[in-house]
Design an enzyme around this catalytic site. Structure first.
Site, PDB file in Angstrom:
ATOM      1  N   LYS A  67       0.829  -1.213   0.000  1.00  0.00           N
ATOM      2  CA  LYS A  67       0.000   0.000   0.000  1.00  0.00           C
ATOM      3  C   LYS A  67       0.860   1.258   0.000  1.00  0.00           C
ATOM      4  CE  LYS A  67      -2.343  -1.380   3.652  1.00  0.00           C
ATOM      5  NZ  LYS A  67      -1.861  -2.791   3.762  1.00  0.00           N
ATOM      6  N   THR A  68       1.875   1.281   0.861  1.00  0.00           N
ATOM      7  CA  THR A  68       2.769   2.441   0.896  1.00  0.00           C
ATOM      8  C   THR A  68       3.539   2.581  -0.414  1.00  0.00           C
ATOM      9  OG1 THR A  68       3.028   2.195   3.301  1.00  0.00           O
ATOM     10  CG2 THR A  68       4.677   3.517   2.136  1.00  0.00           C
ATOM     11  N   ASP A 112      -1.271   6.828   6.367  1.00  0.00           N
ATOM     12  CA  ASP A 112      -1.273   5.417   6.730  1.00  0.00           C
ATOM     13  C   ASP A 112      -2.162   5.217   7.963  1.00  0.00           C
ATOM     14  OD1 ASP A 112      -0.631   2.771   6.526  1.00  0.00           O
ATOM     15  OD2 ASP A 112       1.389   2.960   7.356  1.00  0.00           O
ATOM     16  N   THR A 161      -5.495  -1.347   7.177  1.00  0.00           N
ATOM     17  CA  THR A 161      -5.645  -2.797   7.291  1.00  0.00           C
ATOM     18  C   THR A 161      -6.997  -3.148   7.893  1.00  0.00           C
ATOM     19  OG1 THR A 161      -4.620  -2.770   9.492  1.00  0.00           O
ATOM     20  CG2 THR A 161      -3.168  -3.112   7.601  1.00  0.00           C
ATOM     21  N   ARG A 220       6.769  -8.218   2.095  1.00  0.00           N
ATOM     22  CA  ARG A 220       7.616  -7.739   3.189  1.00  0.00           C
ATOM     23  C   ARG A 220       8.240  -8.909   3.947  1.00  0.00           C
ATOM     24  NH1 ARG A 220       4.484  -3.925   6.661  1.00  0.00           N
ATOM     25  NH2 ARG A 220       5.044  -2.430   5.041  1.00  0.00           N
TER      26      ARG A 220
END
Length: 345
Positions: A67-68, A112, A161, A220
């Site tokens: 997302k980032t 975020d 999330t 990640r």
């Protein structure tokens, strides 16, 4: 970092520099999420042709899926700057007003954990997103005054999330909404191969395949496991015959040392499945009851852990609650108990 944390999808503080090093800067370098990427590319191209800012974008999904990264790519593709903050960092109206008034035309504001923006600040976001203005109240009581500040057109990119915790008024103001899904093994292999190349890590094909199957469908985690395997290959005397190359044997040895099982399940995944199997005879069990049994918030189980367990076939949701599947029993080497034959008579 504890061994049990290695498969946690959240970013650790010491991983920020790594994420920035490995983060794709353009859409053509971004692996996976093809439909989302294709649509965003079209929307951005159209907005640039009209010389307008892109509609506000909401990105949802579990942690660690990009997302980032997509927020940074959006700003890059739009040829605009990006300012970054998070929901918990915005405590007072002045915090938000200061950021909004500093935005230049077309710039991207990335928030975020947007679901954690305080409710009292959401109203400021409404007018900012719709009318590109913000109303600041000076003083209080009879002498209170409202000052209206005009804002440059901008694009708000929100990431969360916990999409279910977003208020309906805030959600409705996003013109583009996308949910990111877990990655498959082939996509993760491409990501691991690219990261290994950037970090100058020697890794064999079989090892890449092994890492991809244990990364919980999350880039990640794949990058984190790659770095830890590199450490074992370089510094563990028991692996010195591999000369720093991550082979299948090195990957197996490293992942076993890190207590990452063959499906990438972490401690909480196992606690959830064992609770359903051992305490509730395989289910069904309600979400709130399950949350109490494992000591985790119901929302976290639903948004973070359940999607992966369901995708991997270890759990299923039914109208009556959560149930462990046959695959979960096999994973733990357990036999499924026969269903109770009790009746009213």
């Amino acid at each position: 970092m504890r061994k049990s944390d290695i498969t946690a999808p959240e970013r650790f503080e010491n991983e920020l520099e790594l994420d920035q090093t490995l983060r794709p800067a353009e859409f053509h370098d971004f692996v996976g999420q093809e439909k989302i990427v294709d649509n965003l590319h079209v929307f951005i191209t159209a907005a640039k042709q009209r010389k307008e800012s892109l509609d506000h974008v909401l990105l949802t999904g579990p942690p660690g899926l990009g997302k980032t990264t997509l927020a940074h790519i959006i700003s890059s593709e739009m040829g605009a700057g990006i300012k970054i903050t998070s929901g918990p960092a915005l405590e007072k109206p002045g915090d938000l007003a200061g950021i909004l008034t500093s935005l230049e035309a077309g710039e991207v504001l990335f928030i975020d954990e947007i679901h954690r923006v305080p409710a009292k600040l959401e109203e400021y976001l409404y007018s900012a997103m719709e009318d590109f203005r913000v109303d600041i109240v000076i003083d209080s009581g009879p002498g209170a005054k409202t000052i209206q500040l005009a804002l440059q057109p901008f694009t708000l990119v929100g990431a969360t999330t916990r999409a279910g915790l977003l208020s309906s008024p805030l959600r409705s103001r996003f013109g583009i909404t996308n949910r990111l899904d877990y990655y498959n093994s082939d996509q993760l292999q491409k990501i691991i191969r690219r990261s290994a190349s950037i970090l100058n890590i020697s890794i064999e094909k079989d090892a890449i395949s092994e890492l991809s199957t244990r990364s919980r469908g999350t880039p990640r985690i794949a990058n984190r496991l790659l770095k830890r395997c590199r450490d074992f290959a370089q510094a563990d005397a028991r692996l010195e015959q591999h000369k720093g190359v991550i082979t299948r044997d090195v990957a197996d040895f490293s992942l076993k040392a890190l207590e990452v099982d063959s499906h990438g399940l972490d401690e909480m995944d196992k606690r959830i499945l064992r609770a359903i199997i051992e305490k509730y005879n395989g289910g069904p069990v309600g979400l709130s009851t399950l949350a109490v049994a494992v000591g985790e918030e119901a929302g976290t189980i639903e948004e973070v852990y359940e999607p992966y367990l369901i995708q991997e076939g270890f759990m299923q949701r039914t109208p009556r609650g959560r149930e462990a599947t046959d695959s979960a029993y096999r994973h733990f080497g357990m036999n499924k108990k026969p269903a109770s034959q009790n009746s009213l008579f």
